[in-house]
Design an enzyme around this catalytic site. Sequence first.
Site, PDB file in Angstrom:
ATOM      1  CD  GLU A 190     -33.526  23.617  18.749  1.00 58.50           C
ATOM      2  OE1 GLU A 190     -34.320  23.126  19.600  1.00 58.50           O
ATOM      3  OE2 GLU A 190     -33.938  23.759  17.427  1.00 58.50           O
ATOM      4  CG  HIS A 212     -42.459  29.669  10.408  1.00 59.82           C
ATOM      5  ND1 HIS A 212     -41.604  28.842  10.466  1.00 59.82           N
ATOM      6  CD2 HIS A 212     -41.945  31.057  10.329  1.00 59.82           C
ATOM      7  CE1 HIS A 212     -40.315  29.389  10.474  1.00 59.82           C
ATOM      8  NE2 HIS A 212     -40.442  30.663  10.287  1.00 59.82           N
ATOM      9  CE  LYS A 256     -41.450  26.672  20.991  1.00 57.51           C
ATOM     10  NZ  LYS A 256     -41.353  27.086  19.651  1.00 57.51           N
ATOM     11  NE  ARG A 305     -52.679  23.830  19.545  1.00 62.75           N
ATOM     12  CZ  ARG A 305     -52.236  23.387  18.061  1.00 62.75           C
ATOM     13  NH1 ARG A 305     -52.982  22.770  17.528  1.00 62.75           N
ATOM     14  NH2 ARG A 305     -51.139  24.100  17.604  1.00 62.75           N
TER      15      ARG A 305
END
Lengths: 502, 502, 169, 169
Positions: free
Chosen positions: A200, A235, A116, A292
């Site tokens: 973040e 999620h 990430k 993907r």
Amino acid sequence: MIKKILVANRGEIAVRVMRSCKELGIKTVAVFSDADRKAKHVRYADEAYHIGASPSSESYLRMDKIMEVAKRSGADAIHPGYGFLSENGDFAQLCEDEGIIFIGPSPYAIHTMGDKITARQTMIEAGVPVVPGTKEKITSEKKALEVIQNIGFPVMIKASAGGGGKGMRLVKEESELISAIRGARSEAKSSFGDDAVYIEKYISSPHHIEFQILADKFGHTIHLCERECSVQRRHQKVVEETPSPIMTAELRDKMGRDAVAAAKAVEYYGAGTIEFLVDDNLNYYFLEMNTRLQVEHPITERVVGVDIVREQINIANGLNLTYTQEQIKQRGHSIECRIYAEDPENNFMPSPGIIREIVEPLGLGVRTDGYMYEGFEIPIFYDPMISKLIVWGESRDEAIHRMKRTLDEYKISGVKTSISFLKRIMECPDFYEGKYNTHFIEKNLDFLLSKTNCDKHCEDIAMIAAFAEYMSKLKKIQPTTQFEVYYNKWKDVGRIKAAMRI
Amino acid sequence: MIKKILVANRGEIAVRVMRSCKELGIKTVAVFSDADRKAKHVRYADEAYHIGASPSSESYLRMDKIMEVAKRSGADAIHPGYGFLSENGDFAQLCEDEGIIFIGPSPYAIHTMGDKITARQTMIEAGVPVVPGTKEKITSEKKALEVIQNIGFPVMIKASAGGGGKGMRLVKEESELISAIRGARSEAKSSFGDDAVYIEKYISSPHHIEFQILADKFGHTIHLCERECSVQRRHQKVVEETPSPIMTAELRDKMGRDAVAAAKAVEYYGAGTIEFLVDDNLNYYFLEMNTRLQVEHPITERVVGVDIVREQINIANGLNLTYTQEQIKQRGHSIECRIYAEDPENNFMPSPGIIREIVEPLGLGVRTDGYMYEGFEIPIFYDPMISKLIVWGESRDEAIHRMKRTLDEYKISGVKTSISFLKRIMECPDFYEGKYNTHFIEKNLDFLLSKTNCDKHCEDIAMIAAFAEYMSKLKKIQPTTQFEVYYNKWKDVGRIKAAMRI
Amino acid sequence: MDFEAIIGERTAKLTLLSRTDKILKVSVDGIIYELDCVTTGNGVYSIISEGKSYDIDVVQGLSNKQFIVNSDMSEYKVEIVDAESRYMKAMNKAKGFDEGNIIFCPMPGKIVKILVKVGDTVEKGQTMVIVSAMKMESEFKASKEGVIKEIAVAEEETVSGGQKMIVLE
Amino acid sequence: MDFEAIIGERTAKLTLLSRTDKILKVSVDGIIYELDCVTTGNGVYSIISEGKSYDIDVVQGLSNKQFIVNSDMSEYKVEIVDAESRYMKAMNKAKGFDEGNIIFCPMPGKIVKILVKVGDTVEKGQTMVIVSAMKMESEFKASKEGVIKEIAVAEEETVSGGQKMIVLE
């Protein structure tokens, strides 16, 4: 040109990939674990090979065994589907080394987007907006404080190698910061073996909107517009739609261009998805790239009219993209509901088991991608998603009504499913009005779990139906003259007692 | 606004109409005959009423009983589907008289288009091209000869009230004419109670191309482009596609305008179809108008993106058309295969019976409209069409490959079906190249009835499968210890004989 | 012959009045229903009552007198109480046996962890067993205070739906 | 134990070598097949033979030893000949009984017209019965010359699939 494809997956996505292969005249090879001997993808493929025991670590995640089957069957390409090995750069590398085409991006693109912090840095360099925060790994708590001074609380601490909510901490004020960083690092270490974290800004009620991209090996990159995926539970996406109710033509154009730039920044080829967080003011930020095919790709296929798996295969064949950006046009509205084998009334407990009966919804504007059949046992080892219901309507309104109609028609018995919960989502005013973000399910949970009203009359009918089944079972067990008397006359109480032992 | 619709039909079309009703929030009422108590349309509807014995003359054709149910259930409209009462002007009139909305055109339009000579005259007046021939009923043989002098042989003699090939005669030379006229008139008299006949030029190898039209009650009339329906067997459509392989944008525009003119000539409202014959030089001639929904309407729905049943209901509600002609755009290609319960290998003998197992084809670009379920007995009394498979592809080529894939996936056991025959149509070079007319099946019959090759190995596998089923049945009948020994060891020949009596 | 049917909190008295292949006449809490009731096989019923059409799927629940009823409207658990079950209930009551003391596993899965042993006293809400299925772990907790009388499963064991796991006392 | 299987013109010798829940070892005309053969229930078989996957649906035909086999490739009629059917065939032959002399109705339908009566001599190709189903009429013709021995149906009667209609002699 690719003549035979091994599909290194199971369930609906394996069948879905094979369908496009069959339409293209390409032979298909299935692999299966113990639990999947009778699975649909095995029955549907031209060839099928056993690769190990039921747990995926012993079968669908075994690169060596899958490669062995690829060689043995003479497959010239492997399609990884989603999940399992689909975002494993080492597997992509192994395919390259062994001379088998991996139907997906380069190992480099997978690795870069998989980490990430690296992905974040790459996006910043490419000019794609990211959530304000650190550019690098957090090495000191002092550095962390400096960063936060610029962006302000609340913030999220995230593990670089993270996923599934692990190694994540929400920090609302300065006093919580130090312990949050320490906690996140230690959790990241134990979960992923890597304690790198970054900071973040926390976007408080974001929309999750993603862009489907397609890129060939010659640098031609286009996007197939957005998918709105904000209906999530823990999620996990539950319902997706396209177009997004909050999208404007201008914003689509802008985000689409950034999605293309993001893909180009890693020399991407194949199909991929750029996920963005979008706030209420329509500011958007790069979240991550899925390198993907996505579960929810069919809604894009329906609205833009492109078979994404066919395009993946074309790209892997080294062909040019079939389309230019100008040729991509959305038509109408599409919604996908993911059907899970779970019990919404019982804290969404998973519900594997034997499928007793299925009635698939049919008719105008309906697509079902599933892998169930009557008598098949949904294994306990894999994902609870058993089917995807995709509808299309000329308008969002028509699509919602069609989804309600088809959910009503969809009957699955033998396992519990989320169908009734999905129906409630379609009936929920926040959804119907298109006013929802990633907190939708949490916010509306009471509504979503409440049952549609059933009065005394409807209870009576339910009781009578159960009673009819009870009687019919009795009759099967006791089909004797004695019982026939009971069944036809129902009066000889004396005899009944003897007949009742089931 | 219409709140409850009685669907005066059965089978797939009854279910299809009810689906749109449910999406529109309209309650549905089914009617059923003895044979259809367990039929899907009965189970699918909100309400269901028995209307008589199994033969349709005692149930689905009984206007009085249907009207009685409409009143009793409080339905404010009746949708007739296709077949049965759908083109019966008297029934439309009865609805009008009884204050129930008939979802279809006016009795006047039905009557005018129902009588072929009147329809022909009306078209000539409206400037729509008709096949050269008589304008009026043939009253004398002398008159007939005069007409033929102008148009030349070969000609067709047709009954004005005709249909289904009855009262029709092909005349190739003058010597046959007199006896043909007499024969046609006598057959027309006995079949329809009306001996009026007319003469048309015989178009030797025509395409059957039709235009879907929609018209509201305010005179707005549009067309939804063409359907190519030349794949026919004994005047029954088998496969339809849109766009037609022989269509050009210019011709579509011209024929479309004539189709609209044809509808306007009878002050048409609702959905309807103008059928044309088209010769090899793309000359076209009005054949007839179907004043109802067509079996093949779904291919149009798929390519232009309009729910035609929804539009029928809107029009019946007195609303304006949703679209202007400019808004109608074709996208991609759609094909429909009609699945009949019949045995192509045995002269297409009908095959009613109990459905044992169904696997519906699913995935991208597939629509199935059917009414079967496992355990349902397809009755002997009605039409053998049990399902419609509709696919869509970006191109004609993709649609054909998808149709092959889905026909492969479609498994129906318990009754014989035309699925293998349809597969051969998809594989037939004349079809694939789009070079076919209404003689296609006749011309290619040997190819279409030939089996795909099965070598010795594939025969061996078929034998082994039959043998496995044979053994499994034995096991069910003889689940004794004795048999278990047999089953597990298969060596004790002495015991086997005793166990084998099934 | 009288039966009872239980949905949630409601217990209704069911009396069968007559039954032919097509028509089922039954009274529910005194209201008489005369229904056109046919089965399409495999637990699926088509019921027409005063014109209304109901398409209902009935699946057996955890016991052979418990049913899960799916109609267009919703899903219900219905228990049919007959002479035998009344007798069994009376017997169990006499023996002091309470079904609420048994923890069943509602779905197939794998026993990940057993956190108690026979003889342990557990409090209400205490987790006793963790079962894994479909990549999710579910905790099974005591619904009331009690002593562990029996543990019928072992760690790593694969269990089927409805299998008994723990008996409390 | 030996069996025979008949497809069209071909009669093959089938020998069962071994059978477990999964593996079926069988020889067909001397070729040995060792197959991963499982059933998903209701006559559906998944067979894997040297990596090739076959999905095959087997339905009973007109008798309990005749099967209609549907594979991806095509549809076949397969008859299994076992000890019992060999015995029956021999018996019938001895009695001069020939199945070819019986006209069965292959599908359910309604007898529209019977054009012959017992004792009539019919020629090859002569129509004997007309059956109506699904708005279509089918004519059943004599496959050879013969005398009508029995008429087992009546006009207006509804017949089921496989029902005997006429016996020739």
